[in-house]
Each structure stands twice: as C-alpha cells, then as structure tokens.
Design a protein around this motif. Sequence first.
Motif, short mmCIF file in Angstrom:
data_model
loop_
_atom_site.label_atom_id
_atom_site.label_comp_id
_atom_site.label_asym_id
_atom_site.label_seq_id
_atom_site.Cartn_x
_atom_site.Cartn_y
_atom_site.Cartn_z
N HIS A 12 4.30 13.02 1.60
CA HIS A 12 5.07 13.71 0.55
C HIS A 12 5.69 12.72 -0.43
O HIS A 12 5.61 11.50 -0.26
CB HIS A 12 6.16 14.56 1.20
CG HIS A 12 7.16 13.75 2.00
ND1 HIS A 12 8.14 12.99 1.41
CD2 HIS A 12 7.31 13.58 3.35
CE1 HIS A 12 8.86 12.39 2.34
NE2 HIS A 12 8.38 12.72 3.53
N GLY A 13 6.34 13.26 -1.44
CA GLY A 13 6.93 12.45 -2.48
C GLY A 13 8.41 12.17 -2.27
O GLY A 13 9.02 12.58 -1.27
N LEU A 14 9.00 11.48 -3.22
CA LEU A 14 10.39 11.04 -3.16
C LEU A 14 11.33 12.24 -3.04
O LEU A 14 11.27 13.18 -3.82
CB LEU A 14 10.73 10.25 -4.43
CG LEU A 14 12.15 9.71 -4.53
CD1 LEU A 14 12.34 8.56 -3.57
CD2 LEU A 14 12.45 9.29 -5.96
N GLY A 15 12.24 12.17 -2.05
CA GLY A 15 13.23 13.21 -1.88
C GLY A 15 12.71 14.49 -1.25
O GLY A 15 13.49 15.41 -1.00
N CYS A 16 11.42 14.56 -0.99
CA CYS A 16 10.82 15.75 -0.38
C CYS A 16 10.67 15.52 1.13
O CYS A 16 11.19 14.56 1.68
CB CYS A 16 9.46 16.05 -1.01
SG CYS A 16 9.52 16.35 -2.79
N GLY A 142 21.41 26.83 -11.57
CA GLY A 142 21.01 26.59 -12.95
C GLY A 142 19.61 26.04 -13.06
O GLY A 142 18.82 26.46 -13.92
N MET A 143 19.26 25.09 -12.19
CA MET A 143 17.90 24.53 -12.21
C MET A 143 16.86 25.61 -11.92
O MET A 143 15.82 25.68 -12.59
CB MET A 143 17.78 23.40 -11.18
CG MET A 143 18.55 22.14 -11.54
SD MET A 143 18.34 20.87 -10.27
CE MET A 143 19.47 19.63 -10.85
N ARG A 144 17.12 26.43 -10.93
CA ARG A 144 16.15 27.47 -10.57
C ARG A 144 16.00 28.50 -11.68
O ARG A 144 14.90 29.00 -11.94
CB ARG A 144 16.57 28.12 -9.25
CG ARG A 144 16.34 27.22 -8.06
CD ARG A 144 16.99 27.74 -6.80
NE ARG A 144 16.64 26.91 -5.65
CZ ARG A 144 17.36 26.83 -4.55
NH1 ARG A 144 18.50 27.53 -4.43
NH2 ARG A 144 16.98 26.04 -3.56
N THR A 154 10.80 22.56 -18.14
CA THR A 154 11.55 22.96 -16.94
C THR A 154 10.62 23.36 -15.79
O THR A 154 11.08 23.93 -14.80
CB THR A 154 12.47 24.15 -17.27
OG1 THR A 154 11.69 25.29 -17.66
CG2 THR A 154 13.41 23.79 -18.42
N HIS A 155 9.34 23.02 -15.90
CA HIS A 155 8.34 23.52 -14.96
C HIS A 155 8.68 23.19 -13.51
O HIS A 155 8.53 24.03 -12.62
CB HIS A 155 6.97 22.93 -15.30
CG HIS A 155 5.84 23.55 -14.55
ND1 HIS A 155 5.02 24.51 -15.09
CD2 HIS A 155 5.39 23.36 -13.28
CE1 HIS A 155 4.12 24.89 -14.20
NE2 HIS A 155 4.32 24.19 -13.09
N ASP A 156 9.16 21.99 -13.23
CA ASP A 156 9.34 21.54 -11.85
C ASP A 156 10.78 21.59 -11.37
O ASP A 156 11.10 21.06 -10.30
CB ASP A 156 8.83 20.09 -11.70
CG ASP A 156 7.32 20.00 -11.85
OD1 ASP A 156 6.61 20.82 -11.26
OD2 ASP A 156 6.86 19.08 -12.55
N LEU A 157 11.67 22.26 -12.11
CA LEU A 157 13.08 22.21 -11.75
C LEU A 157 13.40 22.92 -10.45
O LEU A 157 14.40 22.61 -9.79
CB LEU A 157 13.93 22.79 -12.89
CG LEU A 157 14.19 21.84 -14.07
CD1 LEU A 157 15.13 22.49 -15.07
CD2 LEU A 157 14.77 20.51 -13.60
N ASP A 158 12.57 23.88 -10.03
CA ASP A 158 12.84 24.51 -8.72
C ASP A 158 12.65 23.49 -7.60
O ASP A 158 13.40 23.49 -6.62
CB ASP A 158 11.95 25.73 -8.51
CG ASP A 158 10.47 25.42 -8.67
OD1 ASP A 158 10.12 24.40 -9.30
OD2 ASP A 158 9.64 26.20 -8.15
N GLU A 159 11.66 22.61 -7.75
CA GLU A 159 11.47 21.55 -6.75
C GLU A 159 12.59 20.52 -6.84
O GLU A 159 13.07 20.01 -5.81
CB GLU A 159 10.12 20.86 -6.96
CG GLU A 159 8.93 21.80 -7.01
CD GLU A 159 8.71 22.51 -5.69
OE1 GLU A 159 9.22 22.02 -4.66
OE2 GLU A 159 8.03 23.55 -5.68
N HIS A 241 4.30 18.63 -11.59
CA HIS A 241 4.23 17.46 -10.72
C HIS A 241 3.78 17.83 -9.30
O HIS A 241 3.50 16.94 -8.51
CB HIS A 241 5.60 16.78 -10.67
CG HIS A 241 5.59 15.45 -10.00
ND1 HIS A 241 4.77 14.41 -10.39
CD2 HIS A 241 6.31 14.97 -8.93
CE1 HIS A 241 4.98 13.36 -9.61
NE2 HIS A 241 5.90 13.68 -8.72
N PHE A 242 3.72 19.12 -9.00
CA PHE A 242 3.35 19.58 -7.66
C PHE A 242 2.13 20.51 -7.75
O PHE A 242 2.22 21.70 -7.44
CB PHE A 242 4.52 20.33 -7.00
CG PHE A 242 5.76 19.50 -6.81
CD1 PHE A 242 6.07 18.96 -5.57
CD2 PHE A 242 6.63 19.26 -7.86
CE1 PHE A 242 7.21 18.20 -5.37
CE2 PHE A 242 7.78 18.50 -7.69
CZ PHE A 242 8.07 17.96 -6.44
#
Length: 299
Positions: A12-16, A142-144, A154-159, A241-242
């Motif tokens: 997985h990636g950073l922070g995941c 807010g991000m979601r 804002t495509h990846d802000l839920d992640e 990014h995902f």
Amino acid sequence: MAGQGPALLLLHGLGCDHTTWNPVIRSLAKKYTVIAPDLLGHGRSAKPRADYSVGGYANGMRDLLTVLNIDKVTVVGHSLGGGVAMQFAYQFPERTERMILVAPGGLGPEVTPMIRAVSLPGFKMAMAALTVPGVRHVGMAGMRALSRTGMSLTHDLDEVAEIYDSFKDPGARAAISHVVRAVVDVRGQIVTMVDRAYLTREMPMLVVWGTEDKVIPVEHADRAAVIAPGAQVEVLGNAGHFPHKDHPERFVKIVNDFIRSTRPATYHRGRWRTLLRNGPSTPVSEQLQLVPAASGPIA
C-alpha cells in the motif's frame, strides 16, 4: 493472506494500510495467493523508531516472505509501495517474477505539496492540533463532501480523509514523518529508480495510472514508458491516485491479462552481472529529454 496460486505481494501507499486493496483482493484471490501486509509504521503494524527507508521496507518484505515460506512473488506496489516494489525487485531479483506499479513514487521529483509539508519540522505538532476530536471530524467531513463534488482537484479527498484520520495516533504521526523524510524533501521526491530502470529488461513490468491523479502526476507514466521501454503502461480515465479503487474490475482484468501474457522473470546471476556492468544503453539524461515535463500545481 487470501486465495491460492502464484503469489502476489500487495504493498500500500503512504498513510494507508492493507485495506486499500479491499476492492480487488477477493477477485485477485480467485487466481493468486494474495499477501497484503500493513507496512511498518502503518495500520496495525508496529510503529517504532526504526528504518523507514525504501530499502528497509524491501528488507522487511523479504523477511515476511521468508517467514511465510514463499520464494517468489509478483510484487504490486501503490504510491510509496510502488517505490518499495521497485527497490524490492532491485535488491532481490531472484525473488521477483514481475513488477506491477500503481501510480508509484520514484519516477520523478514532482509530488503534491501536502506530502512535501510532512517533511517540515513542525508537522507533528501541527497535526497533533489538527487531529483533536471535533477539529478532525469537521476536517474529514469537509474532505468527503468535497470529494463528492466531482471536481478533478478533489478526486482523491475521500482517501486523504482516511489518512488524516490515522494521524490521530501519535505513533502513526511520528512514523509517517520518518517515512516521508526518507523519500521526500521540500523540493519533492529524492528517491528515484530512473537510473536503474534498464534492469527491467530482465523483468516484466506493468505501470497503471489515473488521469486525474493529483498526488503524483500522470506524466510520470510517460517517463516510465521512456526509461523502461519494455514496460506495459495503462492509463485509466476518470481515475485518481487510487485507480485500483476507482475501477477495481478493470484493474483486476489488467493485472490478470498482464500476468497471463508474460513469463515470470528467471534470475540468472551472469545476466544480472552483465546488465550491472554495462549499465543503460542510453544515458539517463538523454532518456529524460524525451519525457514531457510534468505540469500543474503538483510540480
């Protein structure tokens, strides 16, 4: 771990953590033995004061596979995990059958300012304040909400919201800070596989990217195609990014097709020695002149 068959190591990636692969694990497990660990400093793995370099992570994955009695894998890495996958293949070619890189780090300096900010001295103190109850929940909401607007930026802000939530753990904040400082500074990524890409002549490689990636620019896929001309490159529309989460069915099909159409690499010390001795046929600087420069706010 899940499934049976040839082994896939999912990084997985950073922070995941391993759950980033949940949309594809069940489908992949129909054909493969899937191993999806939480890297050191992430998820439910320990978060010690330790070596968080990509080389250290590669060593840890070698040890994990040894404990599991798995000799060879196709290594699949996303983002930071892509950099670890490349390092694993470089350090342990005798244990690597193929590389599958999903929006990987390590192909150029450009990266989102959000990750560069983690390398700054005040990150841990600032994040401690931003993750107190209430502030964190408002920020995540807010991000979601922004991620549902359909805007490209804002495509990846839920992640990102999930990663932000993980920073409530002081151990996770410290570990992520160590990870980022090992691979990124204020000017961008400092770890690169560009000078070693010629070694992929001995190993099948697939690169998957999303057109809407705002973390690491999709232009790096062009760079991969130039520096590793034998690589297969797939760029998915309407994916960030995902891409494995945005289009899981297509991602699984791409992986299945790639593995079915390629032979696993066979390590031969003599051939590897010859590659290392001769180096790339074209100097890296000349190869990179053929690559379009990444553009936009990420750079």
